[in-house]
Design a protein around this motif. Structure first.
Motif, mmCIF file in Angstrom:
data_model
loop_
_atom_site.group_PDB
_atom_site.id
_atom_site.type_symbol
_atom_site.label_atom_id
_atom_site.label_comp_id
_atom_site.label_asym_id
_atom_site.label_seq_id
_atom_site.Cartn_x
_atom_site.Cartn_y
_atom_site.Cartn_z
ATOM 1 N N PHE A 309 -1.640 -8.607 -2.664
ATOM 2 C CA PHE A 309 -2.623 -7.522 -2.702
ATOM 3 C C PHE A 309 -2.010 -6.225 -2.192
ATOM 4 C CE2 PHE A 309 -5.753 -10.620 -3.675
ATOM 5 C CZ PHE A 309 -6.899 -9.953 -4.074
ATOM 6 N N VAL A 310 -1.271 -6.285 -1.099
ATOM 7 C CA VAL A 310 -0.651 -5.081 -0.543
ATOM 8 C C VAL A 310 0.359 -4.498 -1.520
ATOM 9 C CG1 VAL A 310 0.841 -4.216 1.302
ATOM 10 C CG2 VAL A 310 -1.027 -5.785 1.856
ATOM 11 N N CYS A 311 1.174 -5.358 -2.117
ATOM 12 C CA CYS A 311 2.185 -4.885 -3.066
ATOM 13 C C CYS A 311 1.546 -4.299 -4.325
ATOM 14 C CB CYS A 311 3.128 -6.020 -3.432
ATOM 15 S SG CYS A 311 4.226 -6.525 -2.082
ATOM 16 N N VAL A 312 0.453 -4.889 -4.789
ATOM 17 C CA VAL A 312 -0.236 -4.361 -5.967
ATOM 18 C C VAL A 312 -0.725 -2.944 -5.698
ATOM 19 C CG1 VAL A 312 -2.343 -4.560 -7.347
ATOM 20 C CG2 VAL A 312 -0.865 -6.549 -7.029
ATOM 21 N N VAL A 313 -1.338 -2.732 -4.526
ATOM 22 C CA VAL A 313 -1.830 -1.388 -4.199
ATOM 23 C C VAL A 313 -0.666 -0.403 -4.118
ATOM 24 C CG1 VAL A 313 -2.962 0.042 -2.448
ATOM 25 C CG2 VAL A 313 -3.889 -2.210 -3.016
ATOM 26 N N GLY A 314 0.379 -0.760 -3.375
ATOM 27 C CA GLY A 314 1.505 0.146 -3.224
ATOM 28 C C GLY A 314 2.205 0.440 -4.537
ATOM 29 N N THR A 315 2.384 -0.590 -5.358
ATOM 30 C CA THR A 315 3.095 -0.418 -6.627
ATOM 31 C C THR A 315 2.283 0.383 -7.631
ATOM 32 O OG1 THR A 315 4.253 -2.522 -6.275
ATOM 33 C CG2 THR A 315 4.217 -1.637 -8.518
ATOM 34 N N THR A 316 1.018 0.042 -7.792
ATOM 35 C CA THR A 316 0.196 0.756 -8.776
ATOM 36 C C THR A 316 -0.006 2.207 -8.381
ATOM 37 O OG1 THR A 316 -1.814 -0.056 -7.660
ATOM 38 C CG2 THR A 316 -1.015 -1.318 -9.547
ATOM 39 N N PHE A 317 -0.204 2.464 -7.088
ATOM 40 C CA PHE A 317 -0.388 3.852 -6.658
ATOM 41 C C PHE A 317 0.889 4.656 -6.884
ATOM 42 C CE2 PHE A 317 -0.160 7.296 -3.585
ATOM 43 C CZ PHE A 317 -1.361 7.944 -3.814
ATOM 44 N N SER A 318 2.026 4.105 -6.494
ATOM 45 C CA SER A 318 3.289 4.822 -6.666
ATOM 46 C C SER A 318 3.582 5.065 -8.138
ATOM 47 C CB SER A 318 4.432 4.030 -6.023
ATOM 48 O OG SER A 318 4.235 3.916 -4.621
ATOM 49 N N ALA A 319 3.338 4.058 -8.975
ATOM 50 C CA ALA A 319 3.586 4.220 -10.410
ATOM 51 C C ALA A 319 2.668 5.267 -11.010
ATOM 52 C CB ALA A 319 3.409 2.881 -11.121
ATOM 53 N N ALA A 320 1.385 5.255 -10.615
ATOM 54 C CA ALA A 320 0.434 6.229 -11.148
ATOM 55 C C ALA A 320 0.788 7.641 -10.703
ATOM 56 C CB ALA A 320 -0.979 5.864 -10.703
ATOM 57 N N ALA A 321 1.244 7.787 -9.468
ATOM 58 C CA ALA A 321 1.607 9.113 -8.968
ATOM 59 C C ALA A 321 2.797 9.686 -9.730
ATOM 60 C CB ALA A 321 1.922 9.037 -7.470
ATOM 61 N N ARG A 332 9.533 13.855 -8.892
ATOM 62 C CA ARG A 332 8.770 12.666 -9.248
ATOM 63 C C ARG A 332 8.818 11.631 -8.116
ATOM 64 N NH1 ARG A 332 7.485 11.393 -14.302
ATOM 65 N NH2 ARG A 332 9.143 12.732 -15.090
ATOM 66 N N ARG A 333 9.989 11.502 -7.487
ATOM 67 C CA ARG A 333 10.148 10.544 -6.396
ATOM 68 C C ARG A 333 9.294 10.919 -5.188
ATOM 69 N NH1 ARG A 333 15.191 10.493 -6.587
ATOM 70 N NH2 ARG A 333 15.610 12.088 -5.027
ATOM 71 N N GLN A 334 9.016 12.208 -5.003
ATOM 72 C CA GLN A 334 8.231 12.663 -3.856
ATOM 73 C C GLN A 334 6.716 12.609 -4.095
ATOM 74 O OE1 GLN A 334 9.564 16.571 -2.630
ATOM 75 N NE2 GLN A 334 11.721 16.008 -2.828
ATOM 76 N N LEU A 335 6.295 12.452 -5.340
ATOM 77 C CA LEU A 335 4.870 12.531 -5.657
ATOM 78 C C LEU A 335 4.006 11.487 -4.943
ATOM 79 C CD1 LEU A 335 4.887 13.452 -9.466
ATOM 80 C CD2 LEU A 335 4.107 14.861 -7.547
ATOM 81 N N PRO A 336 4.421 10.209 -4.824
ATOM 82 C CA PRO A 336 3.553 9.259 -4.115
ATOM 83 C C PRO A 336 3.221 9.700 -2.695
ATOM 84 C CG PRO A 336 5.208 8.070 -5.362
ATOM 85 C CD PRO A 336 5.574 9.525 -5.445
ATOM 86 N N GLY A 337 4.215 10.182 -1.958
ATOM 87 C CA GLY A 337 3.946 10.647 -0.598
ATOM 88 C C GLY A 337 3.040 11.865 -0.570
ATOM 89 N N LYS A 338 3.239 12.792 -1.516
ATOM 90 C CA LYS A 338 2.435 14.006 -1.530
ATOM 91 C C LYS A 338 1.006 13.768 -1.986
ATOM 92 C CE LYS A 338 6.279 17.233 -2.094
ATOM 93 N NZ LYS A 338 6.889 18.306 -2.927
ATOM 94 N N LEU A 339 0.767 12.647 -2.681
ATOM 95 C CA LEU A 339 -0.586 12.290 -3.105
ATOM 96 C C LEU A 339 -1.210 11.209 -2.235
ATOM 97 C CD1 LEU A 339 0.012 12.249 -6.962
ATOM 98 C CD2 LEU A 339 -1.529 13.812 -5.758
ATOM 99 N N ALA A 340 -0.471 10.743 -1.220
ATOM 100 C CA ALA A 340 -0.938 9.609 -0.415
ATOM 101 C C ALA A 340 -2.248 9.904 0.292
ATOM 102 C CB ALA A 340 0.133 9.222 0.605
#
Length: 456
Positions: A309-321, A332-340
């Protein structure tokens, strides 16, 4: 209903809720609202950024800042929290065994859920009330940080919040996947390890270790970004601020997505783990593992599911960002953190949806037990088991409405936050198309949350 009649086995820490599942009609209405709001925001909302982390807000009267910054007040609050910790420790060591002891309620309810409620209202309170920070100061260790010959080592910026993410994962594992989450021995061992690691880290790295690595401090800091108060970056006074502006001030450091993925993924797993199908599966498979005992085999299966469950959330959010065009590979690599920061409303909404009745009702039970820490029939402050009010359990339709509202409101706020940040980060040609993956991912989180509340 008396206190003894209401006690449940702490099989999943704060999990194992006895709430009735949300009716399908409530879940469908919530899902419809969430879906409608999502596409309305993407298609019809504003086209230029509105939320600014540098906006100072409206300063409160000067005396408010003086009171908040008062050494007398800060030491009073810190020492009160420290002595409360000592009181809980006395109850844990010399109090009654089993469910009559106050330790599990303090650990799993007042700390884990209550910290969110307080931080969302007043700000990152754990940095003030942390008993380990107070002990660090009482031992005079802060003087080492101002010494010219300080032996402190440098905390690497690359570590970011990764230690805190690991600490949070250790907590939710104990709560949701360990063989016996309600065991006082297990809780005491966890707390001892936590205290040793935090104090050793602070010895080497100073108070920055607490700010980056204490799971409860980072937890409090993250959810406090929805608080309506902050210190103005211009005047340095306490100011009232639009929470949407405050939300954008979440520090972007390595590990912040992992922290939020642990919080959201573990809460979703807590709901999933209560489903009869999953519980029957674990019970059946645990018996067939020859190497481990049934308890540890079940724990292993729950651990795998929790990590999934934790990996699904982290992976899907990072991929979507990252699913957008018009940006460089580094951007692109910085987007997950900037949208966190946009995950925080979903985390808070789902925590309240899932654990509100525990905070209100099990919290009352815990306070009553603290009034009689040694189990000798004391009634300190006049508190008795009959004083506990099970107001939410007795009004299920109200509870269902609150649950669905928390999930949907959290989703809408998250979508708004993500939309506004996307307008600031994405090129104009990709400001709509670049948001679609994130919007669909958030819809997926919300639908999954409502389904788990319905099926839990």
């Amino acid at each position: 209903m008396t206190l003894n009649q209401s006690v449940t086995v702490w099989a999943h820490g704060v999990g194992g809720s006895t709430d009735l599942p949300v009716p399908l009609s409530f879940a469908l209405i919530g899902a419809a609202w969430a879906l409608t709001a999502t596409f309305a925001v993407v298609a019809l909302a504003w086209k230029t950024p509105r939320f600014d982390p540098d906006r100072p807000g409206r300063d409160l009267p000067v005396w408010v800042t003086h009171v908040v910054d008062s050494a007398v007040l800060r030491w009073s609050v810190a020492l009160a929290a420290f002595f409360f910790t000592v009181w809980v420790a006395i109850a844990a060591v010399w109090g009654p065994e089993g469910s009559a002891n106050a330790l599990p309620g303090v650990f799993y309810v007042l700390l884990w859920v209550g910290l969110v409620a307080v931080s969302v209202v007043v700000g990152p309170v754990w940095r003030v009330i942390s008993p380990l920070r107070t002990l660090y100061r009482l031992l005079g260790m802060t003087r080492r940080e101002t010494s010219e010959t300080s032996p402190l080592r440098r905390y690497s910026p690359r570590w970011g919040y990764w230690p805190a993410a690991g600490g949070l994962l250790a907590f939710v594992w104990l709560e949701l996947a360990s063989p016996d989450a309600g065991s006082q021995v297990a809780i005491k061992a966890w707390l001892l390890a936590y205290a040793v690691l935090m104090m050793l880290g602070a010895w080497f790295f100073g108070t920055r270790w607490f700010a980056r690595s204490d799971p409860f401090e980072v937890y409090s800091m993250a959810v406090s970004r929805l608080a309506p108060f902050r210190r103005s970056p211009v005047t340095h006074r306490i100011a009232a601020i639009n929470p949407m502006d405050h939300l954008t001030t979440l520090p972007v450091r390595p590990g912040i997505v992992a922290v939020l993925a642990v919080l959201l993924g573990s809460t979703a797993f807590d709901s999933f783990s209560q489903a009869p199908a999953f519980r029957n599966f674990v019970d059946q498979q645990a018996v067939s593992v020859p190497v481990l005992s049934e308890a540890w085999a079940g724990s292993l299966l729950r651990t795998v599911a929790l990590l999934f469950f934790v990996c699904v959330v982290g992976t899907t959010f990072s991929a979507a960002a990252r699913a957008t065009g018009g940006v460089s590979r580094d951007e692109r690599r910085q987007l997950p953190g900037k949208l966190a920061h946009s995950l925080i409303p979903i985390v808070v909404g789902y925590i309240f949806a899932h654990y509100l009745s525990y905070l209100v009702e099990r919290g009352q039970e815990t306070i009553v037990r603290l009034a009689d820490p040694l189990g000798r029939g004391w009634h300190l402050l006049g508190l008795e088991p009959a004083d506990v009010q099970y107001v939410l359990s007795q009004h299920p339709s109200v509870l269902w409405t609150i649950k669905v509202s928390c999930v949907v409101i959290g989703h809408i706020v998250a979508v708004i936050a993500a939309h506004d940040r996307a307008l600031r980060l994405l090129p104009q040609r990709h400001q709509i198309s670049g948001q679609l993956a994130m919007m669909l991912t958030m819809v997926g989180y919300t639908f999954a949350g409502l389904y788990l509340l319905f099926g839990g």
